[in-house]
Design a protein around this motif. Structure first.
Motif, PDB file in Angstrom:
ATOM      1  N   VAL A   1       0.878  -1.166   0.000  1.00  0.00           N
ATOM      2  CA  VAL A   1       0.000   0.000   0.000  1.00  0.00           C
ATOM      3  C   VAL A   1       0.911   1.209   0.000  1.00  0.00           C
ATOM      4  CG1 VAL A   1      -1.765   1.287   1.260  1.00  0.00           C
ATOM      5  CG2 VAL A   1      -1.799  -1.223   1.276  1.00  0.00           C
ATOM      6  N   ALA A   2       0.832   2.020  -1.039  1.00  0.00           N
ATOM      7  CA  ALA A   2       1.614   3.249  -1.138  1.00  0.00           C
ATOM      8  C   ALA A   2       0.702   4.404  -0.720  1.00  0.00           C
ATOM      9  CB  ALA A   2       2.130   3.446  -2.560  1.00  0.00           C
ATOM     10  N   THR A   3       1.013   5.023   0.403  1.00  0.00           N
ATOM     11  CA  THR A   3       0.178   6.077   0.983  1.00  0.00           C
ATOM     12  C   THR A   3       0.866   7.425   0.812  1.00  0.00           C
ATOM     13  OG1 THR A   3      -0.695   4.540   2.625  1.00  0.00           O
ATOM     14  CG2 THR A   3      -0.886   6.883   3.128  1.00  0.00           C
ATOM     15  N   LEU A   4       0.084   8.433   0.495  1.00  0.00           N
ATOM     16  CA  LEU A   4       0.578   9.799   0.361  1.00  0.00           C
ATOM     17  C   LEU A   4      -0.242  10.683   1.281  1.00  0.00           C
ATOM     18  CD1 LEU A   4       2.454  11.685  -1.365  1.00  0.00           C
ATOM     19  CD2 LEU A   4       0.421  12.117  -2.748  1.00  0.00           C
ATOM     20  N   ARG A   5       0.443  11.452   2.138  1.00  0.00           N
ATOM     21  CA  ARG A   5      -0.244  12.370   3.045  1.00  0.00           C
ATOM     22  C   ARG A   5       0.449  13.720   3.010  1.00  0.00           C
ATOM     23  NH1 ARG A   5      -1.261   9.523   8.644  1.00  0.00           N
ATOM     24  NH2 ARG A   5      -2.417  11.457   8.932  1.00  0.00           N
ATOM     25  N   GLN A   6      -0.361  14.772   2.977  1.00  0.00           N
ATOM     26  CA  GLN A   6       0.208  16.114   2.970  1.00  0.00           C
ATOM     27  C   GLN A   6       0.686  16.484   4.365  1.00  0.00           C
ATOM     28  OE1 GLN A   6      -2.097  19.008   0.867  1.00  0.00           O
ATOM     29  NE2 GLN A   6      -0.619  20.644   1.223  1.00  0.00           N
TER      30      GLN A   6
END
Length: 124
Positions: A109-114
């Motif tokens: 799971v590749a997660t991106l969070r600001q």
């Protein structure tokens, strides 16, 4: 310019990625470091030496790894910078595509969070 944190979660003990993924990631990260998108990042060791401090009901307890109940762990992280959220999402898709292409047998799971630039204001 907005900053983002990327995480890669995967099953613990899934094994070492193939050399082709290492090579593809070297090129991917090298390009982004050169254009200022990739600020920092790296892979993480397994949970065998991890330490968690758990705060519950006003008390702190320490729990050392490995964690038998952990099925999925953070295997890597990155600090990134993009002109827009849309650019960040598109590049995170390219990152996930590299994993699908070079390590199709792994589930990640590749997660991106600001990243918040200002601390939140407490209520009240």
């Amino acid at each position: 310019m907005p900053r983002f944190m990327g995480f890669v979660r995967m099953e613990e003990g899934v094994g070492t990625p193939p050399q082709s993924l290492f090579d593809a990631m070297d090129a991917y990260i090298g390009e982004r470091a050169a254009n200022g998108t990739f600020l920092d990042g790296g892979g993480l060791y397994g949970t065998e030496d991890a330490v968690n401090f758990i705060v519950r009901d006003g008390t702190v307890s320490r729990v050392d790894g490995p964690y038998a109940e952990a099925k999925e762990v953070v295997g890597g992280w990155s600090l990134l910078q993009y002109d827009s959220l849309e650019d960040a999402v598109a590049d995170q898709q390219a990152f996930a595509d590299l994993h699908a292409q070079h390590w199709p047998e792994a589930s990640i799971v590749a997660t991106l969070r600001q990243v918040q630039d200002e601390p939140p204001v407490p209520e009240g």
